[in-house]
Motif scaffolding. Structure first.
Motif, short mmCIF file in Angstrom:
data_model
loop_
_atom_site.label_atom_id
_atom_site.label_comp_id
_atom_site.label_asym_id
_atom_site.label_seq_id
_atom_site.Cartn_x
_atom_site.Cartn_y
_atom_site.Cartn_z
N ARG A 52 35.74 76.77 -19.39
CA ARG A 52 35.14 75.51 -19.81
C ARG A 52 35.70 75.01 -21.30
N LEU A 53 36.37 73.97 -21.45
CA LEU A 53 36.97 73.57 -22.77
C LEU A 53 36.20 72.37 -23.24
N VAL A 54 35.43 72.30 -23.98
CA VAL A 54 34.55 70.90 -24.57
C VAL A 54 35.23 70.71 -25.74
N LEU A 55 35.94 69.52 -26.00
CA LEU A 55 36.38 68.97 -27.31
C LEU A 55 35.54 67.85 -27.61
N THR A 56 35.25 67.78 -28.88
CA THR A 56 34.83 66.55 -29.50
C THR A 56 35.78 65.96 -30.46
N THR A 57 36.43 65.08 -30.08
CA THR A 57 37.49 64.39 -30.73
C THR A 57 36.95 63.71 -32.04
N SER A 58 37.69 63.69 -33.20
CA SER A 58 37.22 62.89 -34.21
C SER A 58 37.30 61.37 -34.27
N ALA A 59 36.44 60.63 -34.91
CA ALA A 59 36.20 59.14 -34.89
C ALA A 59 37.58 58.46 -35.39
N GLY A 60 38.23 57.44 -34.61
CA GLY A 60 39.47 56.85 -34.99
C GLY A 60 40.24 57.31 -34.17
N GLN A 61 40.33 58.37 -33.23
CA GLN A 61 41.33 58.70 -32.32
C GLN A 61 41.42 57.88 -31.10
N ALA A 62 42.61 58.27 -30.48
CA ALA A 62 42.98 57.28 -29.19
C ALA A 62 41.90 57.59 -28.37
N LEU A 63 41.29 58.70 -27.97
CA LEU A 63 40.28 59.15 -27.37
C LEU A 63 39.15 59.59 -28.35
N SER A 64 38.19 59.01 -28.18
CA SER A 64 37.09 59.55 -29.03
C SER A 64 35.84 59.83 -28.10
N GLY A 65 35.05 60.73 -28.72
CA GLY A 65 33.99 61.37 -27.83
C GLY A 65 34.27 62.70 -27.28
N GLN A 66 33.67 63.01 -26.34
CA GLN A 66 33.61 64.42 -25.80
C GLN A 66 34.59 64.70 -24.52
N ILE A 67 35.55 65.51 -24.64
CA ILE A 67 36.26 65.85 -23.30
C ILE A 67 36.14 67.17 -22.94
N THR A 68 35.82 67.19 -21.56
CA THR A 68 35.61 68.51 -21.10
C THR A 68 36.82 68.75 -19.79
N ARG A 69 37.27 69.85 -19.88
CA ARG A 69 38.24 70.47 -19.16
C ARG A 69 37.99 71.81 -18.39
N ASP A 70 38.06 71.96 -17.15
CA ASP A 70 37.44 73.25 -16.54
C ASP A 70 38.70 73.66 -15.97
N TRP A 71 38.74 75.09 -16.21
CA TRP A 71 39.85 75.79 -15.27
C TRP A 71 39.17 76.97 -14.48
N VAL A 72 39.73 76.90 -13.26
CA VAL A 72 39.02 78.06 -12.44
C VAL A 72 40.23 78.98 -11.74
N SER A 73 39.84 80.37 -12.07
CA SER A 73 40.58 81.34 -11.76
C SER A 73 41.36 81.06 -10.33
N PRO A 74 42.81 81.58 -10.12
CA PRO A 74 43.34 81.31 -8.95
C PRO A 74 42.96 82.33 -7.90
N THR A 75 42.00 83.36 -8.70
CA THR A 75 41.86 84.67 -7.79
C THR A 75 40.23 84.05 -6.83
N VAL A 76 39.58 82.70 -7.32
CA VAL A 76 38.39 82.43 -7.04
C VAL A 76 38.66 81.60 -5.66
N GLY A 77 38.40 82.20 -4.46
CA GLY A 77 38.31 81.45 -3.40
C GLY A 77 37.71 80.19 -3.13
N GLY A 78 38.45 79.05 -2.99
CA GLY A 78 37.74 77.80 -2.81
C GLY A 78 37.27 77.12 -4.16
N GLY A 79 37.47 77.58 -5.15
CA GLY A 79 37.31 77.02 -6.19
C GLY A 79 35.51 77.13 -6.57
N LYS A 80 35.12 76.93 -7.95
CA LYS A 80 33.66 77.12 -8.36
C LYS A 80 33.38 75.52 -8.88
#
Length: 241
Positions: free
Chosen positions: A213-241
């Motif tokens: 899980r990646l959690v980014l807190t972008t700086s004020a004044g950016q096009a997208l400001s605030g917290q952004i979360t991106r999850d990656w699931v290993s391809p070996t995990v059946g059905g996802g987590k």
């Protein structure tokens, strides 16, 4: 009656007075100034819109590259000291496989496709660039030997702290951020990646987490400001987590 008519006609041909001309010039100057302000405002709005659009596209491209890097993770157990995925709180390093288009396959590969595969070290980190905190990506050149791989692995860690001029040429600034955080999904729960240090993540034989899980807190004044979360699931995990 004729003289009076002549006199009236003469008055009509006198034209504008000096005061009337000055008023006309002042009005034209005012209109020109208002028009310039309007055009200047439109130009600034257009520039700001373009900058915001560029910022959104750059962040989207960065997140897509993040996903691609994790999808191409490659375990290399034959190289001690190098892990497929390692995060030390400052830099996330990984080894990934690349398919290099346009490079002829080796004669003994048994493949007729015009491409070959290579291994590279990729690193993500946060560092000040020209006085602004940036989320950065770095990658090595294609690696052919164990010695090259180990050297690139160590170079990635050095890049995050004090990059050389050569390292800076290999980095890409993705977005201005205040901070970033990494979490691993293990044992059916998300936890801070640093809390898993006791699982020997620095070892090449260590099992990869089921998710990142990646959690980014972008700086004020950016096009997208605030917290952004991106999850990656290993391809070996059946059905996802």
């Amino acid at each position: 009656m004729l003289p009076k008519i002549a006199r009236k006609t003469g008055r009509k041909n006198l034209g504008f007075t000096l005061i009337e001309l000055m008023i006309a010039v002042a009005v034209m100057a005012l209109l020109a100034m208002l028009s310039w302000r309007g055009l200047d405002g439109m130009t600034r709005v257009q520039s700001q819109t373009q900058a915001q659009t560029d910022g959104v596209l750059a962040l989207q491209a960065g997140l897509a590259q993040w996903q691609t890097d994790l999808d191409a993770l490659t375990q290399l157990p034959q190289v001690p000291g190098v892990s497929a995925l390692d995060y030390d709180g400052q830099v996330l390093r990984l080894t990934r496989r690349y398919v290099d288009q346009g490079i002829p396959a080796t004669p003994n590969s048994g493949s007729s496709n015009s491409h070959s595969e290579s291994i590279r070290v990729v690193a993500w980190s946060q560092r000040d660039v020209n006085g602004q905190s940036q989320w950065l990506r770095w990658q090595s050149a294609p690696l052919q030997t164990r010695a090259e791989l180990l050297a690139a692995w160590l170079q990635a860690a050095q890049w995050a702290q004090s990059p050389s001029d050569a390292d800076k040429k290999r980095e890409v600034a993705v977005a201005a951020i205040d901070k970033w955080q990494i979490y691993y999904y293990r044992n059916d729960a998300w936890s801070n990646a640093l809390s898993s240090a006791d699982e020997a993540l620095g070892s090449a034989q260590a099992a990869l987490p089921d998710g990142v899980r990646l959690v980014l807190t972008t700086s004020a004044g950016q096009a997208l400001s605030g917290q952004i979360t991106r999850d990656w699931v290993s391809p070996t995990v059946g059905g996802g987590k």
